[in-house]
Design an enzyme around this catalytic site. Structure first.
Site, PDB file in Angstrom:
ATOM      1  N   HIS A  27      -7.345  42.531 -25.181  1.00  0.00           N
ATOM      2  CA  HIS A  27      -8.688  41.925 -25.183  1.00  0.00           C
ATOM      3  C   HIS A  27      -9.281  41.995 -26.591  1.00  0.00           C
ATOM      4  O   HIS A  27      -9.826  43.016 -27.003  1.00  0.00           O
ATOM      5  CB  HIS A  27      -9.576  42.678 -24.175  1.00  0.00           C
ATOM      6  CG  HIS A  27     -10.890  42.000 -23.904  1.00  0.00           C
ATOM      7  ND1 HIS A  27     -11.369  41.780 -22.633  1.00  0.00           N
ATOM      8  CD2 HIS A  27     -11.823  41.496 -24.735  1.00  0.00           C
ATOM      9  CE1 HIS A  27     -12.544  41.171 -22.702  1.00  0.00           C
ATOM     10  NE2 HIS A  27     -12.845  41.002 -23.964  1.00  0.00           N
ATOM     11  N   HIS A  29     -11.262  39.114 -29.413  1.00  0.00           N
ATOM     12  CA  HIS A  29     -11.738  37.739 -29.637  1.00  0.00           C
ATOM     13  C   HIS A  29     -11.472  37.325 -31.076  1.00  0.00           C
ATOM     14  O   HIS A  29     -11.878  38.026 -32.005  1.00  0.00           O
ATOM     15  CB  HIS A  29     -13.237  37.639 -29.360  1.00  0.00           C
ATOM     16  CG  HIS A  29     -13.612  37.833 -27.923  1.00  0.00           C
ATOM     17  ND1 HIS A  29     -13.931  36.793 -27.082  1.00  0.00           N
ATOM     18  CD2 HIS A  29     -13.698  38.958 -27.157  1.00  0.00           C
ATOM     19  CE1 HIS A  29     -14.223  37.263 -25.867  1.00  0.00           C
ATOM     20  NE2 HIS A  29     -14.087  38.583 -25.888  1.00  0.00           N
ATOM     21  N   GLU A 219     -19.133  43.928 -16.921  1.00  0.00           N
ATOM     22  CA  GLU A 219     -19.524  44.421 -18.243  1.00  0.00           C
ATOM     23  C   GLU A 219     -21.042  44.561 -18.267  1.00  0.00           C
ATOM     24  O   GLU A 219     -21.567  45.668 -18.356  1.00  0.00           O
ATOM     25  CB  GLU A 219     -19.062  43.430 -19.327  1.00  0.00           C
ATOM     26  CG  GLU A 219     -19.498  43.790 -20.728  1.00  0.00           C
ATOM     27  CD  GLU A 219     -19.193  42.679 -21.747  1.00  0.00           C
ATOM     28  OE1 GLU A 219     -18.978  41.524 -21.340  1.00  0.00           O
ATOM     29  OE2 GLU A 219     -19.199  42.986 -22.955  1.00  0.00           O
ATOM     30  N   ASP A 308     -12.167  44.306 -28.258  1.00  0.00           N
ATOM     31  CA  ASP A 308     -13.148  43.251 -27.989  1.00  0.00           C
ATOM     32  C   ASP A 308     -13.456  42.483 -29.278  1.00  0.00           C
ATOM     33  O   ASP A 308     -12.920  41.404 -29.479  1.00  0.00           O
ATOM     34  CB  ASP A 308     -14.423  43.813 -27.351  1.00  0.00           C
ATOM     35  CG  ASP A 308     -15.120  42.791 -26.465  1.00  0.00           C
ATOM     36  OD1 ASP A 308     -14.531  41.732 -26.194  1.00  0.00           O
ATOM     37  OD2 ASP A 308     -16.260  43.050 -26.037  1.00  0.00           O
TER      38      ASP A 308
HETATM   39  O1  LIG Z   1     -17.706  41.198 -24.603  1.00  0.00           O
HETATM   40  C1  LIG Z   1     -17.920  39.986 -24.432  1.00  0.00           C
HETATM   41  N1  LIG Z   1     -18.437  39.555 -23.253  1.00  0.00           N
HETATM   42  C2  LIG Z   1     -18.652  38.252 -22.987  1.00  0.00           C
HETATM   43  N2  LIG Z   1     -18.408  37.285 -23.876  1.00  0.00           N
HETATM   44  C3  LIG Z   1     -17.932  37.652 -25.080  1.00  0.00           C
HETATM   45  C4  LIG Z   1     -17.665  38.986 -25.409  1.00  0.00           C
HETATM   46  N3  LIG Z   1     -17.211  39.028 -26.667  1.00  0.00           N
HETATM   47  C5  LIG Z   1     -17.193  37.751 -27.108  1.00  0.00           C
HETATM   48  N4  LIG Z   1     -17.613  36.910 -26.154  1.00  0.00           N
HETATM   49  C6  LIG Z   1     -17.764  35.454 -26.233  1.00  0.00           C
HETATM   50  O2  LIG Z   1     -16.480  34.873 -26.183  1.00  0.00           O
HETATM   51  C7  LIG Z   1     -16.454  33.746 -27.049  1.00  0.00           C
HETATM   52  C8  LIG Z   1     -15.040  33.302 -27.329  1.00  0.00           C
HETATM   53  O3  LIG Z   1     -14.305  34.245 -28.019  1.00  0.00           O
HETATM   54  C9  LIG Z   1     -17.282  34.225 -28.226  1.00  0.00           C
HETATM   55  O4  LIG Z   1     -17.756  33.144 -29.008  1.00  0.00           O
HETATM   56  C10 LIG Z   1     -18.410  34.982 -27.536  1.00  0.00           C
HETATM   57  O5  LIG Z   1     -19.462  34.097 -27.201  1.00  0.00           O
HETATM   58 ZN   LIG Z   2     -14.686  40.205 -24.555  1.00  0.00          ZN
END
Ligand SMILES: O=c1[nH]cnc2c1ncn2[C@@H]1O[C@H](CO)[C@@H](O)[C@H]1O
Ligand SMILES: [Zn+2]
Length: 375
Positions: A27, A29, A219, A308
């Site tokens: 996980h 991003h 979350e 994350d």
């Molecule tokens: O921890 C999280 N929870 C929910 N959405 C997230 C988290 N981290 C990032 N993103 C969202 O996922 C998109 C694509 O990568 C990011 O642009 C952000 O808006």
């Molecule tokens: Zn995430």
């Protein structure tokens, strides 16, 4: 008995061992892991005028502070800057390559990195072109890592944004690129008010195609979100899932009683993509020592450790493990347990997962665990 074990080293792995230990990341991003210096250069190249700082050091610190807000919604606002500079093929390629390089240098041997293609169309790219640029970047990053003596494999997860309405289209895109570097699908974005059941058609489509997906759930919102993700949508894994703790009662004598949902998650070995530092920033946990990962590991849930967003949380896989070693006294055996858990839960074929576990991860930890003999 004591004398026989007295030669074994202090249990706590040193930071250098943590870095060299083979780690598995499920996980992470792409748009949450850019190098600050790269953001500054990309903003310059595309004429993006709204960066809050233009000095890389200050910019990195700004992301950390801004994301440290106690709310997922505020945390997510910081992505407007990284997404803004990721609108060309070159930018996506560069950031994907650097991502693979950075993970490899940190000792990650297998990673699934996610991003939302629908957020990278403002410069005129098509969804296909976005996926192709990121894939080419990952392959380049793997190659550069090899040149530097590191081995890593990186697969992509395509994310659909849960407040938007393109999830079926993105699921189809993921399926079309299945043997071309895309190993699965995800939904992300603000959780409260955006239940995963709004995207049932995407999940149904992927199930019919025998494809894999994870869902950000549990979350910022609790058990109902986890329950929907599993029992309505059929998620293979839970992105975070940390709130499963709400269905576990710890009695005064230290024993635990699991509710029906927590039992289901443990019994079915549903992988939890836990992200401790990110949870501290969005308010899902108050300290590393209080993070539910300690209890979930003790209760033998299929727990995994993840970053994350390395930029916003100022972290890496090694840093996450350093925090956990400090908080819970974890050993190399614990690190191996988390890494094998993660590898078992990856979306690549079974024979490849098994080979990673037996031929890369276990020998890696065996090597580290025997180092004390030769000092
Ligand atoms: O921890 C999280 N929870 C929910 N959405 C997230 C988290 N981290 C990032 N993103 C969202 O996922 C998109 C694509 O990568 C990011 O642009 C952000 O808006
Ligand atoms: Zn995430």
């Amino acid at each position: 008995m004591t004398s026989q074990t007295s030669g074994t080293p202090a249990n706590s792995p040193a930071p250098d061992q943590i870095r060299r230990a083979p780690k598995v990341l499920l996980h992470d991003h792409l748009d949450g892991g850019l190098r600050p210096g790269t953001i500054v250069e990309l903003a310059d190249a595309c004429g993006y005028p709204r960066l809050p700082e233009t000095d890389p050091g200050k910019l990195g610190a700004w992301f950390g502070r801004a994301a440290d807000s106690g709310s997922l919604e505020r945390y997510l606002e910081t992505f407007s800057h990284t997404v803004a500079v990721l609108q060309t093929r070159d930018a996506l390629f560069r950031v994907a390559a650097e991502c693979a390089e950075d993970l490899a240098a940190d000792g990650v041997v297998y990673a699934e990195v996610r991003y939302a293609p629908e957020q990278h169309l403002a410069g005129g790219l098509s969804l296909e072109e976005v996926v192709e640029a990121v894939d080419a970047g990952f392959r380049e990053g793997e190659r550069r890592a090899r040149e530097n003596g590191h081995r890593i494999r990186v697969g992509a997860l395509l994310t659909a944004m849960r407040h938007a309405a393109r999830s079926l289209e993105i699921a189809e895109l993921a399926d079309r690129h299945r043997d071309l570097g895309v190993v699965g699908f995800d939904i992300a974005g603000a959780e409260a008010g955006h239940p995963p059941t709004r995207h049932l058609d995407a999940f149904e489509y992927l199930k019919r195609a025998n494809n894999h997906f994870t869902i950000h759930a549990g979350e910022a919102f609790g058990l109902p979100s986890i329950w929907q993700a599993l029992q309505w949508c059929g998620a293979d894994r839970l992105g975070h899932g940390v709130r499963i703790i709400d269905d576990i009662e710890v009695r005064a004598d230290g024993s635990a009683r699991l509710g029906r949902l927590a039992s289901y998650v443990r019994d079915k070995r549903i992988p939890l993509e836990l992200c401790p530092s990110s949870n501290l920033q969005t308010g899902a946990a108050s300290s590393y020592a209080d993070h539910p990962i300690g209890l979930l590991r003790k209760l033998n849930f299929r727990a995994t450790v993840n970053t994350d967003n390395r930029l916003m949380s100022h972290t890496s896989m090694s840093r996450e493990f350093e925090h956990l070693v400090d908080a819970f006294g974890y050993t190399l055996d614990d690190m191996q347990w988390f890494s094998v858990n993660a590898m078992k839960s990856a979306f690549i074929p079974f024979d490849e997962r098994l080979a990673m576990i037996n031929d890369v991860i276990k020998p890696g930890y065996a090597g580290l665990k025997s180092e004390w003999l030769f000092q």
